[in-house]
Design a protein around this motif. Structure first.
Motif, short mmCIF file in Angstrom:
data_model
loop_
_atom_site.label_atom_id
_atom_site.label_comp_id
_atom_site.label_asym_id
_atom_site.label_seq_id
_atom_site.Cartn_x
_atom_site.Cartn_y
_atom_site.Cartn_z
N ARG A 15 51.06 17.17 79.14
CA ARG A 15 50.16 17.25 80.16
C ARG A 15 48.78 17.84 79.70
N SER A 16 48.62 18.17 78.47
CA SER A 16 47.54 18.72 77.82
C SER A 16 46.60 17.60 77.29
N LEU A 17 45.35 17.54 77.35
CA LEU A 17 44.53 16.57 76.63
C LEU A 17 43.54 17.46 75.76
N TYR A 18 43.32 17.19 74.68
CA TYR A 18 42.39 18.35 73.91
C TYR A 18 41.22 17.30 73.32
N ILE A 19 40.11 17.44 73.65
CA ILE A 19 38.88 16.55 73.46
C ILE A 19 37.87 17.41 72.46
N GLN A 20 37.53 17.01 71.34
CA GLN A 20 36.38 17.28 70.64
C GLN A 20 35.07 16.47 71.03
N LEU A 21 33.99 17.28 71.13
CA LEU A 21 32.74 16.58 71.67
C LEU A 21 31.76 17.31 71.17
N LYS A 22 30.51 16.54 71.26
CA LYS A 22 29.19 17.04 70.94
C LYS A 22 28.46 16.65 72.16
N VAL A 23 27.61 17.75 72.58
CA VAL A 23 26.66 17.65 73.90
C VAL A 23 25.18 17.94 73.42
N ASP A 25 21.98 19.15 75.09
CA ASP A 25 21.40 19.42 76.37
C ASP A 25 20.06 19.25 76.38
N ALA A 26 19.42 18.32 77.17
CA ALA A 26 18.31 17.77 77.53
C ALA A 26 17.33 18.92 77.66
N GLU A 27 17.50 19.85 78.66
CA GLU A 27 16.64 21.20 78.79
C GLU A 27 16.22 21.92 77.57
N THR A 28 17.15 22.10 76.74
CA THR A 28 16.89 22.82 75.38
C THR A 28 16.72 22.02 74.25
N GLY A 29 16.99 20.86 74.37
CA GLY A 29 17.03 19.95 72.99
C GLY A 29 17.97 20.28 72.01
N THR A 30 19.02 21.08 72.24
CA THR A 30 19.96 21.39 71.47
C THR A 30 21.44 20.67 71.31
N THR A 31 21.94 20.64 70.37
CA THR A 31 23.13 19.92 70.26
C THR A 31 24.37 21.09 70.09
N VAL A 32 25.29 20.98 71.05
CA VAL A 32 26.40 22.04 70.81
C VAL A 32 27.67 21.14 70.63
N GLU A 33 28.64 21.55 69.46
CA GLU A 33 29.74 20.91 69.21
C GLU A 33 30.93 21.77 69.62
N GLY A 34 32.04 21.21 70.28
CA GLY A 34 33.14 22.26 70.63
C GLY A 34 34.35 21.44 71.10
N GLU A 35 35.31 22.14 71.53
CA GLU A 35 36.45 21.47 71.84
C GLU A 35 36.81 22.06 73.62
N VAL A 36 37.14 21.17 74.25
CA VAL A 36 37.59 21.67 75.56
C VAL A 36 38.88 20.93 75.93
N ARG A 37 39.78 21.55 77.07
CA ARG A 37 41.24 21.02 77.13
C ARG A 37 41.29 21.00 78.56
N PHE A 38 42.12 19.68 78.96
CA PHE A 38 42.28 19.42 80.25
C PHE A 38 43.87 19.85 80.23
N LEU A 39 44.29 20.73 81.19
CA LEU A 39 45.84 21.14 81.46
C LEU A 39 46.04 20.66 82.77
N GLY A 40 46.58 19.26 82.87
CA GLY A 40 46.75 18.61 84.09
C GLY A 40 45.24 18.10 84.68
N GLU A 41 45.01 18.71 85.61
CA GLU A 41 43.60 18.42 86.33
C GLU A 41 42.49 19.43 85.76
N LEU A 42 43.01 20.71 85.44
CA LEU A 42 41.97 21.76 85.42
C LEU A 42 41.48 21.59 83.72
#
Length: 73
Positions: A15-23, A25-42
């Motif tokens: 039920r888990s989905l691990y995602i590596q991403l780069k974001v 941010d248009a407001e600050t012009g910064t790029t942030v890398e990180g991981e998020v996880r879906f557990l079911g719908e959360l």
């Protein structure tokens, strides 16, 4: 959407989905890398946490909306 979201990699385990991403941010012009996880719908992770995220509120909300739409959760 002003925020740029790039999915680097993801893996689904049960039920888990691990995602590596780069974001970008248009407001600050910064790029942030990180991981998020879906557990079911959360969705969990520091990038999307209301108080811990290094992103502006707009970028954080747009990132959450993008991930939910992209992964259908």
């Amino acid at each position: 959407m002003k925020t740029g979201v790039q999915i680097v990699d993801y893996v689904e385990q049960g039920r888990s989905l691990y995602i590596q991403l780069k974001v970008v941010d248009a407001e600050t012009g910064t790029t942030v890398e990180g991981e998020v996880r879906f557990l079911g719908e959360l969705l969990y992770g520091e990038l999307v946490h209301e108080k811990k995220s290094p992103l502006t509120d707009t970028a954080r909300i747009e990132t959450i909306a993008y991930l939910k739409a992209h992964f259908g959760r």
